[in-house]
Structure formats: structure tokens, C-alpha cells
Design a protein around this motif. Structure first.
Motif, mmCIF file in Angstrom:
data_model
loop_
_atom_site.group_PDB
_atom_site.id
_atom_site.type_symbol
_atom_site.label_atom_id
_atom_site.label_comp_id
_atom_site.label_asym_id
_atom_site.label_seq_id
_atom_site.Cartn_x
_atom_site.Cartn_y
_atom_site.Cartn_z
ATOM 1 N N GLY A 46 65.210 22.000 16.677
ATOM 2 C CA GLY A 46 65.181 20.768 15.857
ATOM 3 C C GLY A 46 63.802 20.132 15.702
ATOM 4 O O GLY A 46 63.855 18.853 15.154
ATOM 5 N N GLY A 47 62.820 20.519 16.399
ATOM 6 C CA GLY A 47 61.554 19.500 16.483
ATOM 7 C C GLY A 47 60.902 19.155 15.333
ATOM 8 O O GLY A 47 60.927 20.227 14.496
ATOM 9 N N THR A 48 60.503 18.039 14.904
ATOM 10 C CA THR A 48 59.951 17.786 13.743
ATOM 11 C C THR A 48 58.473 17.876 13.847
ATOM 12 O O THR A 48 57.974 17.819 14.891
ATOM 13 C CB THR A 48 60.304 16.429 13.062
ATOM 14 N N ALA A 49 57.767 17.185 12.622
ATOM 15 C CA ALA A 49 56.160 17.184 12.565
ATOM 16 C C ALA A 49 55.851 16.097 13.640
ATOM 17 O O ALA A 49 54.974 16.293 14.281
ATOM 18 C CB ALA A 49 55.782 17.150 11.383
ATOM 19 N N GLU A 50 56.786 15.131 13.833
ATOM 20 C CA GLU A 50 56.247 14.011 14.599
ATOM 21 C C GLU A 50 56.475 14.591 16.152
ATOM 22 O O GLU A 50 55.685 14.189 16.835
ATOM 23 C CB GLU A 50 57.218 12.879 14.523
ATOM 24 N N ASP A 51 57.509 15.352 16.417
ATOM 25 C CA ASP A 51 57.520 15.966 17.708
ATOM 26 C C ASP A 51 56.358 17.116 17.933
ATOM 27 O O ASP A 51 56.091 16.987 19.140
ATOM 28 C CB ASP A 51 58.767 16.711 17.865
ATOM 29 N N LEU A 52 56.119 17.651 17.088
ATOM 30 C CA LEU A 52 54.776 18.355 16.914
ATOM 31 C C LEU A 52 53.736 17.674 17.403
ATOM 32 O O LEU A 52 52.905 18.296 18.371
ATOM 33 C CB LEU A 52 54.751 19.252 15.834
ATOM 34 N N LEU A 53 53.342 16.379 17.031
ATOM 35 C CA LEU A 53 52.326 15.731 17.376
ATOM 36 C C LEU A 53 52.323 15.419 19.152
ATOM 37 O O LEU A 53 51.489 15.544 19.682
ATOM 38 C CB LEU A 53 52.140 14.240 16.562
ATOM 39 N N ALA A 54 53.535 15.289 19.386
ATOM 40 C CA ALA A 54 53.696 14.669 20.612
ATOM 41 C C ALA A 54 53.408 15.945 21.537
ATOM 42 O O ALA A 54 53.263 15.474 22.832
ATOM 43 C CB ALA A 54 55.215 14.203 20.875
ATOM 44 N N VAL A 55 53.558 17.093 21.149
ATOM 45 C CA VAL A 55 53.693 18.272 22.290
ATOM 46 C C VAL A 55 52.001 18.635 22.081
ATOM 47 O O VAL A 55 51.639 19.717 22.869
ATOM 48 C CB VAL A 55 54.520 19.417 21.930
ATOM 49 N N ILE A 56 51.256 18.285 21.323
ATOM 50 C CA ILE A 56 49.738 18.729 21.145
ATOM 51 C C ILE A 56 49.033 18.652 22.605
ATOM 52 O O ILE A 56 48.422 19.651 22.934
ATOM 53 C CB ILE A 56 49.059 18.417 19.895
ATOM 54 N N PRO A 57 49.150 17.417 23.245
ATOM 55 C CA PRO A 57 48.387 17.281 24.386
ATOM 56 C C PRO A 57 49.037 18.330 25.460
ATOM 57 O O PRO A 57 48.170 18.994 26.477
ATOM 58 C CB PRO A 57 48.835 16.015 24.896
ATOM 59 N N ALA A 58 50.224 18.578 25.573
ATOM 60 C CA ALA A 58 50.692 19.523 26.421
ATOM 61 C C ALA A 58 50.182 21.128 26.137
ATOM 62 O O ALA A 58 50.192 21.957 27.105
ATOM 63 C CB ALA A 58 52.344 19.632 26.520
ATOM 64 N N ALA A 59 50.298 21.384 24.878
ATOM 65 C CA ALA A 59 49.815 22.736 24.485
ATOM 66 C C ALA A 59 48.259 22.807 24.888
ATOM 67 O O ALA A 59 47.837 23.955 25.377
ATOM 68 C CB ALA A 59 49.746 22.527 22.929
ATOM 69 N N LEU A 60 47.498 21.657 24.748
ATOM 70 C CA LEU A 60 46.121 21.941 25.159
ATOM 71 C C LEU A 60 45.939 22.043 26.413
ATOM 72 O O LEU A 60 45.043 22.859 26.959
ATOM 73 C CB LEU A 60 45.354 20.519 24.958
ATOM 74 N N GLU A 61 46.690 21.454 27.374
ATOM 75 C CA GLU A 61 46.711 21.580 28.823
ATOM 76 C C GLU A 61 47.059 22.809 29.276
ATOM 77 O O GLU A 61 46.270 23.521 29.861
ATOM 78 C CB GLU A 61 47.535 20.331 29.379
ATOM 79 N N SER A 62 48.312 23.373 28.613
ATOM 80 C CA SER A 62 48.708 24.716 29.125
ATOM 81 C C SER A 62 47.711 25.714 28.519
ATOM 82 O O SER A 62 47.286 26.647 29.614
ATOM 83 C CB SER A 62 50.026 25.135 28.737
ATOM 84 N N LEU A 63 47.121 25.752 27.503
ATOM 85 C CA LEU A 63 46.094 26.545 27.058
ATOM 86 C C LEU A 63 44.773 26.556 28.054
ATOM 87 O O LEU A 63 44.194 27.572 28.281
ATOM 88 C CB LEU A 63 45.667 26.476 25.752
ATOM 89 N N GLY A 64 44.407 25.209 28.251
ATOM 90 C CA GLY A 64 43.072 25.059 28.763
ATOM 91 C C GLY A 64 43.320 25.699 30.570
ATOM 92 O O GLY A 64 42.390 26.314 30.888
ATOM 93 N N ARG A 65 44.300 25.560 31.120
ATOM 94 C CA ARG A 65 44.793 25.990 32.206
ATOM 95 C C ARG A 65 44.680 27.364 32.329
ATOM 96 O O ARG A 65 44.051 28.090 33.026
ATOM 97 C CB ARG A 65 46.078 25.510 32.753
ATOM 98 N N GLU A 66 45.310 28.169 31.334
ATOM 99 C CA GLU A 66 45.246 29.527 31.224
ATOM 100 C C GLU A 66 43.952 30.113 30.982
ATOM 101 O O GLU A 66 43.553 31.146 31.639
ATOM 102 C CB GLU A 66 46.213 29.979 30.067
#
Ligand SMILES: NC(=O)C1=CN([C@@H]2O[C@H](COP(=O)(O)OP(=O)(O)OC[C@H]3O[C@@H](n4cnc5c(N)ncnc54)[C@H](OP(=O)(O)O)[C@@H]3O)[C@@H](O)[C@H]2O)[C@@H](O)CC1
Ligand SMILES: [K+]
Length: 510
Positions: free
Chosen positions: A478-498
Motif C-alpha cells: 500500500g506504499g504511496t509515492a511519498e512512502d517511496l521517497l522515504a525509502v530511497i535512502p535505505a535503497a541507496l544504502e543496501s545497493l551501496g553495501r551490496e
């Protein structure tokens, strides 16, 4: 949707059927017998079946070419492993030629006519009717078999492609087999990537059949699947010497009052994706609305007639123009003015649709520092008839990029990114949760942010599509585009680590 693919995918390129034939011929010239390739192909399918299902009554439907040849290998290997197997042939077995005739000769069981095939007697059916050699629509017995498979609840495994699907094409006018599992060889083909053909494939596995290195020679720039080692992420380290202006300046054009939400999503996405400074350029009437809804994003009022001057004042590293911008002549003029300054630009949504009546005016102004981000509807407006005339979105995006002179990112469950020089990439790393209003505005902001940080437009678009896709996997239901904004840093972090982990393994020679 593409579960397990990373583990089973031997390489990132996409091959069309002609390319596959060339790779096959190369292997033979290198001394690999074509019968060996067929044996490995059949073994790959048989092993994939045995890894997923316990022995059960299985029917192998064999066609008149080498796809059928693979079927005889599968039948033999399943039977040797204790499976009850029945083989059905489309046409006379005595008419088989070459490798297929040889493999049929190694099958010592009975061969029944496809006409006598009854789905209800089997719990698993292998579709080895047609693969890369499909040359016309299914008819006769093959059509009847594909229909009876659709009516019954038995597992269906397609060899190379579901019969009726042309490996090079995303759609088919005729009927095709609907598979639960498709096992293809060496590399993915376009049909495995794009709907509706992709939907007929079910789970997809790519089997390595031992085509020797060197098969790419003379193949030109092959389309490639975007993968983590090949993307460029913004520098998210803790270096204290970095100033916000040194981390990239992004400008986003805001729309009229009541419609600034889309541009605000792009702007926020730009900040979250690492741009140091993001400014919303607002028509005066929108300034209060945009300013009152923004904290970290800056807002600036712009005048009607001086967009090129506005840009030279703010000197952005990149501009996002189009989300919620409004379909009017002012927008057209602003897009053309922005392009004339040579600024790196993401043209999205209204900035594309506004040229529906005169795409050539846009193409004349475009350059390879611009990225167009159409969904299929917007693509159709700029390039009428091109999608229908192309074998797949891959070909359509490539042609669109060459016609327009700009990078084109054609959005879809598999997103294609094309450079005017002919390079093409496909991003399949994306969650279905991204199909939510405003998700495209977020993507436009991420692309702009990466360009503002010095990543070249084609690479920025590829990398942004992958990062946006990763953010989708971090979205709650049920995540919205606002929620998507909120998870960009976590996505960046997990991709950076991998990515760091992969680089370390590489350095260690693993
Ligand atoms: N390349 C490789 O590296 C390897 C390839 N391998 C395997 O080979 C497969 C390709 O084999 P292939 O080229 O023999 O073609 P295939 O799909 O069997 O069909 C050809 C026959 O079907 C006929 N026909 C076509 N459409 C029809 C229709 N609608 N209705 C009726 N008939 C129709 C067509 O007739 P024609 O058009 O000539 O009249 C011809 O007789 C590939 O998918 C993979 O599985 C593996 O072994 C590993 C190594
Ligand atoms: K098939």
C-alpha cells in the motif's frame, strides 16, 4: 516476478533468435558438437523439472525441429530418473532431420501422435513443439494442444519459449502455450522480458549450454540487462570536505497552483538521491503553495518569458521539466529554451505530451544530454505507430532514441533505456509496488539528481531505474509515492553495501 533469475542468469546480454543462431554456430566452429549443445539444453530442462517436481506422469510434446529434439533428450533423462514419460510427436518422427532425428533415435520408448494427446492423463507437460524456428501462427494439432493445456490444471514447462511465442517479439497475434516454467538457453531473448509474451513464460531460467567465450565477436552492441555491478550510485560517504554545491544542483519546474505535487515529488526525490541543492522553479502564482509544502527543497519564482535566463542564473547541473507542468504553449517554449542552453535535462510527462502535435519541433532541439522518460502512452504520442511496428519495446526505444537524438527511458514492467548511439539496456529490477501514482515523478527526480552529480545521462538513467526499482522492494504494502521517497535512502544504502561486497570479491579474484 523474476525470482531466482539473478542466481541462474549466466550473463547480462539479451540475444535475439538470429544472435542465438550465430552464437550456436560459433560454438560449433570452436569444436563443440551441436549434439552436445542439444544434450546440454535438454539436460538443463530435465534438471530444472526434477528440482521442482517429484516424479509424476509426464507428457513430452515434440515438434518437427530442434525444439522437438530437445524434447527427446528431456524424455530420455526423465525416464532414466524413474519418471513415467509419454512422448507425443507433431508429424512423422521419420521426417525429423539432423540432431533432432539423432535424439529421437536415442529414445527407445513409444512415440504417439500429438492428435491422441489428452491433458487429463498427465500431471506435467513439456512443451517442445516450437522454439526459435517458429515461422507462423499455431494451427491444427499444435493449436488444439495449446488450448487443451490452458483448460487444465497441470504443470507446463516450455522449452526455450512457450510455443506460439516468437522469441524476438513481445506480443503475438495468435494463440500460445501458457507455461509455469520456461527454460531458455545461454541468454534471455526479448520475449522473456516484455508483456504479454513474458506473462506466457511463467518462471524463467537461463541454462548455460557451454557456448565458449568469444561468441560476442562481431555481434555489435548487444542490449544488456541492468545489473548492480554496472550501475553508478551517488557518493553517500561521510567526507566532511564536501559542500552542498559540490554534490550537484538540480532544478525542477513546478506546475500551476493546485498541481505542484508532481514536481515536488521529483524535487524531494532529487534530494533523497543525493543532490546537494534542489530548487523548485515556480510560476509566481504557485510559489506560496510550493513553498509552504517544502522544507529542504528551495523555491524560486520565475517570470513568464525568461526561462533560459532563469537557468543561467541558477546554473543547475540538471533540470527536471514536465511533471504536473500543464499542457500549454508556455511549457513548450520553456522546454525548447532549456534545450537551447544545453543543460542536462529530464523531459517527463507534460513536457513530452505537449509536443504530441509536432514531435519534430522537439526532436530538432534535442541532444544526447537529454533523457526522455515516457510511459507507453506518452511514447505513442511522440512516436506514433512505432511501438506497434516494433518487435518489442527494446526495438521501439532504440528507434525512438535514434529518431529523437536523445536518451529514451521507456517505462514498463521491464524498462528500456536507449542511447542515440545504439546502446540499449533493460531494467527488470523493479517491484510491482512501483505501479502507484507519482512513482514516475520520483524516477524523474532520481535521474535528474544523478545527472546533477556528474553521472552521464545514459548511465544516470540506467542507474536510476535500478535504484528506483530497489526502492520499490523497500516499500510496504500500500506504499504511496511519498512512502517511496522515504525509502530511497535505505535503497541507496543496501545497493551501496551490496556493490561494495561485489567489488571486494572481485578484488580478491573470486
Ligand atoms: N540455437 C542453439 O544454440 C540451440 C538450439 N536448440 C533448440 O533448437 C530450437 C530451434 O530449433 P529450430 O531452428 O529447428 O526451430 P523449431 O522451433 O524447432 O521449429 C522449426 C520447425 O517447426 C516448423 N514450424 C515453425 N512454426 C510452425 C507452426 N506455427 N506450425 C507448424 N510448423 C511450424 C518449421 O517449419 P518451416 O517453417 O520450416 O516450414 C520447422 O520444421 C531452439 O528453440 C532450441 O529449443 C537447443 O538444442 C540448443 C542449441
Ligand atoms: K517450446
Amino acid at each position: 516476478m523474476f525470482k531466482n533469475m539473478a542466481a541462474t542468469m549466466p550473463g547480462p546480454e539479451v540475444l535475439d533468435c538470429a544472435g542465438m543462431t550465430r552464437a550456436d554456430a560459433f560454438a560449433v566452429r570452436q569444436g563443440v558438437a551441436s549434439l552436445t549443445l542439444m544434450e546440454r539444453a535438454g539436460a538443463g530442462v530435465a534438471h530444472a523439472i526434477m528440482a521442482r517436481w517429484a516424479p509424476r506422469p509426464a507428457a513430452i510434446l515434440c515438434g518437427p525441429g530442434n525444439n522437438g529434439g530437445d524434447g527427446y533428450v528431456i524424455a530420455r533423462l526423465l525416464r532414466d530418473a524413474g519418471w513415467p514419460v509419454t512422448v507425443f510427436s507433431l508429424g512423422d518422427v521419420a521426417a525429423l532431420k539432423g540432431d533432432a532425428a539423432h535424439m529421437a533415435g536415442l529414445w527407445t520408448g513409444a512415440v504417439k501422435s500429438l492428435d491422441s494427446f489428452k491433458t487429463e492423463r498427465f500431471a506435467l507437460v513439456v512443451d517442445a513443439l516450437f522454439g526459435a524456428g517458429l515461422s507462423r501462427l499455431l494451427d491444427g494439432m499444435a493449436l488444439k494442444a495449446s488450448r487443451s493445456l490452458a483448460e487444465r490444471d497441470c504443470a507446463v514447462v516450455a522449452v526455450d519459449v512457450p510455443s506460439g511465442v516468437n522469441g524476438d517479439e513481445s506480443g503475438s497475434e495468435g494463440a500460445c502455450v501458457k507455461a509455469d516454467l520456461t527454460v531458455t538457453f545461454h541468454r534471455l531473448k526479448p520475449a522473456h522480458l516484455f508483456h504479454p509474451a513474458r506473462a506466457a513464460c511463467g518462471e524463467i531460467i537461463v541454462v548455460d549450454i557451454g557456448i565458449p567465450d568469444g561468441w560476442r565477436q562481431g555481434a555489435g552492441a548487444l542490449p544488456e540487462i541492468v545489473q548492480l555491478p554496472g550501475i553508478t550510485l551517488p557518493d553517500t560517504g561521510h567526507d566532511r570536505a564536501v559542500h552542498k554545491h559540490g554534490k550537484g544542483r538540480l532544478c525542477v519546474l513546478a506546475g500551476p497552483p493546485g498541481a505542484t505535487g508532481a514536481a515536488r515529488l521529483s524535487a524531494m526525490a532529487g534530494l533523497k538521491a543525493g543532490a546537494g541543492l534542489v530548487t523548485l522553479l515556480c510560476p509566481p502564482a504557485s510559489l506560496m503553495e510550493a513553498a509552504s509544502a517544502s522544507l529542504a527543497v528551495m523555491t524560486k519564482s520565475i517570470r513568464e518569458d525568461d526561462f533560459a535566463d532563469t537557468l543561467s542564473l541558477h546554473r543547475p547541473g540538471a533540470l527536471v521539466i514536465g511533471p504536473g507542468a500543464g499542457l500549454n504553449e508556455t511549457l513548450k517554449a520553456r522546454v525548447l529554451a532549456a534545450l537551447s542552453t544545453g543543460v542536462q535535462a529530464v523531459l517527463d510527462a507534460d513536457a513530452l505530451s505537449v509536443f504530441a502535435d509536432d514531435p519534430k519541433a522537439l526532436f530538432a532541439a534535442l541532444h544526447d544530454r537529454a533523457v526522455l522518460t515516457p510511459h507507453t502512452g506518452e511514447f505513442e504520442r511522440l512516436f506514433p505507430g512505432l511501438l506497434d511496428a516494433s518487435a518489442s519495446p527494446l526495438e521501439a526505444a532504440r528507434a525512438g532514441s535514434q529518431q529523437s537524438g536523445a536518451n529514451v527511458l521507456l517505462k514498463g514492467p521491464a524498462t528500456v533505456i536507449a542511447h542515440p548511439d545504439g546502446r540499449v539496456a533493460v531494467n527488470i529490477h523493479a517491484s510491482g509496488r512501483l505501479a502507484t501514482a507519482g512513482s514516475g515523478d520520483v524516477l524523474a527526480g532520481i535521474i535528474g539528481a544523478l545527472m546533477a552529480q556528474g553521472i552521464a545521462p545514459f548511465q544516470a538513467a540506467r542507474s536510476a531505474a535500478f535504484l528506483h526499482g530497489e526502492a520499490g522492494y523497500h516499500l510496504p504494502p500500500g506504499g504511496t509515492a511519498e512512502d517511496l521517497l522515504a525509502v530511497i535512502p535505505a535503497a541507496l544504502e543496501s545497493l551501496g553495501r551490496e556493490q561494495e561486497r561485489l567489488l571486494t570479491l572481485n578484488r580478491l579474484g573470486r
